[in-house]
Design a protein around this motif. Structure first.
Motif, PDB file in Angstrom:
ATOM      1  N   PRO A 153       0.806  -1.237   0.000  1.00  0.00           N
ATOM      2  CA  PRO A 153       0.000   0.000   0.000  1.00  0.00           C
ATOM      3  C   PRO A 153       0.833   1.279   0.000  1.00  0.00           C
ATOM      4  CG  PRO A 153      -0.892  -1.577   1.575  1.00  0.00           C
ATOM      5  CD  PRO A 153       0.422  -2.145   1.080  1.00  0.00           C
ATOM      6  N   ALA A 154       2.088   1.212   0.471  1.00  0.00           N
ATOM      7  CA  ALA A 154       2.945   2.396   0.492  1.00  0.00           C
ATOM      8  C   ALA A 154       3.560   2.697  -0.879  1.00  0.00           C
ATOM      9  CB  ALA A 154       4.051   2.217   1.524  1.00  0.00           C
ATOM     10  N   SER A 155       3.485   1.739  -1.801  1.00  0.00           N
ATOM     11  CA  SER A 155       4.076   1.928  -3.123  1.00  0.00           C
ATOM     12  C   SER A 155       3.258   2.908  -3.947  1.00  0.00           C
ATOM     13  CB  SER A 155       4.157   0.592  -3.861  1.00  0.00           C
ATOM     14  OG  SER A 155       4.687   0.778  -5.161  1.00  0.00           O
ATOM     15  N   GLU A 156       3.958   3.774  -4.656  1.00  0.00           N
ATOM     16  CA  GLU A 156       3.273   4.746  -5.522  1.00  0.00           C
ATOM     17  C   GLU A 156       3.622   4.548  -6.987  1.00  0.00           C
ATOM     18  OE1 GLU A 156       3.899   8.725  -4.082  1.00  0.00           O
ATOM     19  OE2 GLU A 156       3.099   8.233  -2.105  1.00  0.00           O
ATOM     20  N   ARG A 157       4.550   3.652  -7.285  1.00  0.00           N
ATOM     21  CA  ARG A 157       4.975   3.420  -8.663  1.00  0.00           C
ATOM     22  C   ARG A 157       3.987   2.496  -9.359  1.00  0.00           C
ATOM     23  NH1 ARG A 157      11.180   1.799  -8.241  1.00  0.00           N
ATOM     24  NH2 ARG A 157      11.049   1.945 -10.515  1.00  0.00           N
ATOM     25  N   THR A 158       3.924   2.602 -10.664  1.00  0.00           N
ATOM     26  CA  THR A 158       3.052   1.715 -11.432  1.00  0.00           C
ATOM     27  C   THR A 158       3.684   0.331 -11.515  1.00  0.00           C
ATOM     28  OG1 THR A 158       4.087   2.178 -13.572  1.00  0.00           O
ATOM     29  CG2 THR A 158       2.269   3.652 -12.865  1.00  0.00           C
ATOM     30  N   LEU A 159       2.853  -0.660 -11.765  1.00  0.00           N
ATOM     31  CA  LEU A 159       3.370  -2.014 -11.917  1.00  0.00           C
ATOM     32  C   LEU A 159       4.260  -2.107 -13.154  1.00  0.00           C
ATOM     33  CD1 LEU A 159       3.591  -4.897 -10.944  1.00  0.00           C
ATOM     34  CD2 LEU A 159       1.407  -5.387 -12.067  1.00  0.00           C
ATOM     35  N   THR A 160       3.928  -1.378 -14.198  1.00  0.00           N
ATOM     36  CA  THR A 160       4.760  -1.374 -15.402  1.00  0.00           C
ATOM     37  C   THR A 160       6.156  -0.866 -15.081  1.00  0.00           C
ATOM     38  OG1 THR A 160       2.832  -1.076 -16.820  1.00  0.00           O
ATOM     39  CG2 THR A 160       4.979  -0.491 -17.765  1.00  0.00           C
ATOM     40  N   ASP A 161       6.237   0.253 -14.368  1.00  0.00           N
ATOM     41  CA  ASP A 161       7.529   0.833 -14.009  1.00  0.00           C
ATOM     42  C   ASP A 161       8.327  -0.123 -13.123  1.00  0.00           C
ATOM     43  OD1 ASP A 161       9.533   2.894 -13.790  1.00  0.00           O
ATOM     44  OD2 ASP A 161       8.723   3.357 -11.804  1.00  0.00           O
ATOM     45  N   LEU A 162       7.681  -0.685 -12.127  1.00  0.00           N
ATOM     46  CA  LEU A 162       8.362  -1.613 -11.228  1.00  0.00           C
ATOM     47  C   LEU A 162       8.843  -2.866 -11.964  1.00  0.00           C
ATOM     48  CD1 LEU A 162       5.986  -1.311  -8.164  1.00  0.00           C
ATOM     49  CD2 LEU A 162       8.413  -0.667  -8.201  1.00  0.00           C
ATOM     50  N   THR A 163       8.037  -3.360 -12.886  1.00  0.00           N
ATOM     51  CA  THR A 163       8.422  -4.562 -13.631  1.00  0.00           C
ATOM     52  C   THR A 163       9.599  -4.270 -14.554  1.00  0.00           C
ATOM     53  OG1 THR A 163       6.155  -5.384 -13.505  1.00  0.00           O
ATOM     54  CG2 THR A 163       7.585  -6.413 -15.140  1.00  0.00           C
ATOM     55  N   ARG A 164       9.575  -3.136 -15.225  1.00  0.00           N
ATOM     56  CA  ARG A 164      10.708  -2.763 -16.079  1.00  0.00           C
ATOM     57  C   ARG A 164      11.990  -2.649 -15.257  1.00  0.00           C
ATOM     58  NH1 ARG A 164       8.308   2.077 -19.895  1.00  0.00           N
ATOM     59  NH2 ARG A 164       7.076   0.753 -21.284  1.00  0.00           N
ATOM     60  N   HIS A 165      11.884  -1.996 -14.107  1.00  0.00           N
ATOM     61  CA  HIS A 165      13.047  -1.821 -13.240  1.00  0.00           C
ATOM     62  C   HIS A 165      13.575  -3.182 -12.764  1.00  0.00           C
ATOM     63  CE1 HIS A 165      15.691   0.052 -10.314  1.00  0.00           C
ATOM     64  NE2 HIS A 165      15.220  -0.812  -9.417  1.00  0.00           N
ATOM     65  N   THR A 166      12.677  -4.038 -12.327  1.00  0.00           N
ATOM     66  CA  THR A 166      13.077  -5.354 -11.827  1.00  0.00           C
ATOM     67  C   THR A 166      13.694  -6.199 -12.934  1.00  0.00           C
ATOM     68  OG1 THR A 166      11.319  -5.247 -10.172  1.00  0.00           O
ATOM     69  CG2 THR A 166      12.272  -7.410 -10.600  1.00  0.00           C
ATOM     70  N   LEU A 167      13.118  -6.156 -14.138  1.00  0.00           N
ATOM     71  CA  LEU A 167      13.702  -6.887 -15.257  1.00  0.00           C
ATOM     72  C   LEU A 167      15.110  -6.364 -15.546  1.00  0.00           C
ATOM     73  CD1 LEU A 167      13.369  -9.097 -17.389  1.00  0.00           C
ATOM     74  CD2 LEU A 167      12.336  -7.375 -18.895  1.00  0.00           C
ATOM     75  N   GLY A 168      15.292  -5.066 -15.479  1.00  0.00           N
ATOM     76  CA  GLY A 168      16.628  -4.489 -15.667  1.00  0.00           C
ATOM     77  C   GLY A 168      17.618  -4.976 -14.622  1.00  0.00           C
ATOM     78  N   GLU A 169      17.168  -5.050 -13.376  1.00  0.00           N
ATOM     79  CA  GLU A 169      18.033  -5.567 -12.308  1.00  0.00           C
ATOM     80  C   GLU A 169      18.403  -7.030 -12.548  1.00  0.00           C
ATOM     81  OE1 GLU A 169      16.906  -2.982  -8.347  1.00  0.00           O
ATOM     82  OE2 GLU A 169      15.737  -4.789  -8.762  1.00  0.00           O
ATOM     83  N   LEU A 170      17.445  -7.817 -12.980  1.00  0.00           N
ATOM     84  CA  LEU A 170      17.718  -9.231 -13.255  1.00  0.00           C
ATOM     85  C   LEU A 170      18.684  -9.391 -14.425  1.00  0.00           C
ATOM     86  CD1 LEU A 170      14.159 -10.754 -12.744  1.00  0.00           C
ATOM     87  CD2 LEU A 170      16.152 -11.010 -11.237  1.00  0.00           C
ATOM     88  N   ARG A 171      18.513  -8.573 -15.444  1.00  0.00           N
ATOM     89  CA  ARG A 171      19.438  -8.627 -16.598  1.00  0.00           C
ATOM     90  C   ARG A 171      20.851  -8.272 -16.143  1.00  0.00           C
ATOM     91  NH1 ARG A 171      16.988  -5.689 -21.814  1.00  0.00           N
ATOM     92  NH2 ARG A 171      18.802  -6.695 -22.736  1.00  0.00           N
ATOM     93  N   ALA A 172      20.973  -7.247 -15.301  1.00  0.00           N
ATOM     94  CA  ALA A 172      22.293  -6.839 -14.792  1.00  0.00           C
ATOM     95  C   ALA A 172      22.896  -7.948 -13.926  1.00  0.00           C
ATOM     96  CB  ALA A 172      22.166  -5.539 -13.997  1.00  0.00           C
ATOM     97  N   ALA A 173      22.080  -8.580 -13.097  1.00  0.00           N
ATOM     98  CA  ALA A 173      22.565  -9.674 -12.258  1.00  0.00           C
ATOM     99  C   ALA A 173      23.027 -10.852 -13.122  1.00  0.00           C
ATOM    100  CB  ALA A 173      21.484 -10.117 -11.278  1.00  0.00           C
ATOM    101  N   LEU A 174      22.292 -11.134 -14.167  1.00  0.00           N
ATOM    102  CA  LEU A 174      22.655 -12.218 -15.074  1.00  0.00           C
ATOM    103  C   LEU A 174      24.016 -11.954 -15.718  1.00  0.00           C
ATOM    104  CD1 LEU A 174      21.689 -14.874 -16.357  1.00  0.00           C
ATOM    105  CD2 LEU A 174      20.587 -13.503 -18.137  1.00  0.00           C
ATOM    106  N   ALA A 175      24.277 -10.716 -16.049  1.00  0.00           N
ATOM    107  CA  ALA A 175      25.550 -10.356 -16.694  1.00  0.00           C
ATOM    108  C   ALA A 175      26.736 -10.564 -15.763  1.00  0.00           C
ATOM    109  CB  ALA A 175      25.500  -8.908 -17.180  1.00  0.00           C
ATOM    110  N   THR A 176      26.505 -10.535 -14.456  1.00  0.00           N
ATOM    111  CA  THR A 176      27.612 -10.706 -13.502  1.00  0.00           C
ATOM    112  C   THR A 176      27.943 -12.162 -13.225  1.00  0.00           C
ATOM    113  OG1 THR A 176      26.231 -10.731 -11.508  1.00  0.00           O
ATOM    114  CG2 THR A 176      26.949  -8.565 -12.335  1.00  0.00           C
ATOM    115  N   LEU A 177      27.136 -13.087 -13.734  1.00  0.00           N
ATOM    116  CA  LEU A 177      27.330 -14.497 -13.430  1.00  0.00           C
ATOM    117  C   LEU A 177      28.482 -15.146 -14.179  1.00  0.00           C
ATOM    118  CD1 LEU A 177      23.632 -15.725 -13.239  1.00  0.00           C
ATOM    119  CD2 LEU A 177      25.156 -15.101 -11.364  1.00  0.00           C
ATOM    120  N   ASP A 178      28.919 -14.506 -15.245  1.00  0.00           N
ATOM    121  CA  ASP A 178      29.961 -15.132 -16.069  1.00  0.00           C
ATOM    122  C   ASP A 178      31.343 -14.797 -15.558  1.00  0.00           C
ATOM    123  OD1 ASP A 178      31.093 -16.585 -18.079  1.00  0.00           O
ATOM    124  OD2 ASP A 178      30.912 -15.010 -19.580  1.00  0.00           O
TER     125      ASP A 178
END
Length: 178
Positions: A153-178
């Protein structure tokens, strides 16, 4: 769904009957069963629509898009349907599912079906394994992680924005695995 969720929150999932849900929603029990197999399915009613949205959005992505670009477009299409007026439903839904093993299993099945729909749509675009299933899993994980943040309930961001951000974080994390 709102009637069921209210009852599940008030008295617990196991203690709530289909008759009570139907009464609260202003329906007959027969009408309830025309729409849902059981009381569990009330909480997962949008699954077919979500899988279609994801697959259709991937089909519509221009040819040269990468698998993750196609997944991002699909997630944008899906998350656009989660308007702020649905945030309270998400906030109430999470603890109901977390408190019941049967609902946790059903939620896991929904998650797997969404990933399968994305994987299949990527296969139709010519994406081979393991790239298709990995892109699908990353996308669906991003959606679920973002949904948990959005439902707060404290979140003010849209689900689209949060999902894009989270996908970006996952992509960055994936790049560090090699």
């Amino acid at each position: 769904m709102r009637a069921a969720l209210e009852l599940f929150t008030e008295q617990g999932y196991d203690a709530t009957t289909v008759n009570e849900i139907a009464d609260r929603a202003g329906l007959t029990k027969t009408t309830f069963f025309r729409h849902f197999r059981d009381k569990r399915e009330v909480l997962f009613a949008g699954q077919d629509m979500h899988t279609r949205l994801l697959a259709d959005a991937i089909d519509a992505v221009p040819g040269p898009a990468t698998p993750l670009e196609a997944v991002r477009a699909a997630l944008d299409a899906l998350t656009a349907t989660f308007t702020d007026d649905r945030r309270d439903v998400g906030a109430r839904l999470r603890p109901v599912i977390a408190g019941n093993t049967e609902l946790q299993e059903r939620s896991a099945l929904k998650r797997a079906k969404l990933a399968e729909a994305v994987t299949d749509a990527l296969h139709k675009r010519g994406v081979s394994e393991p790239a298709a299933s990995l892109a699908a899993e990353l996308g669906i994980r991003a959606f679920y992680d973002a949904f948990d943040q959005w439902a707060d309930p404290a979140s003010e961001r849209t689900l689209t924005d949060l999902t894009r951000h989270t996908l970006g974080e996952l992509r960055a994390a994936l790049a560090t695995l090699d």
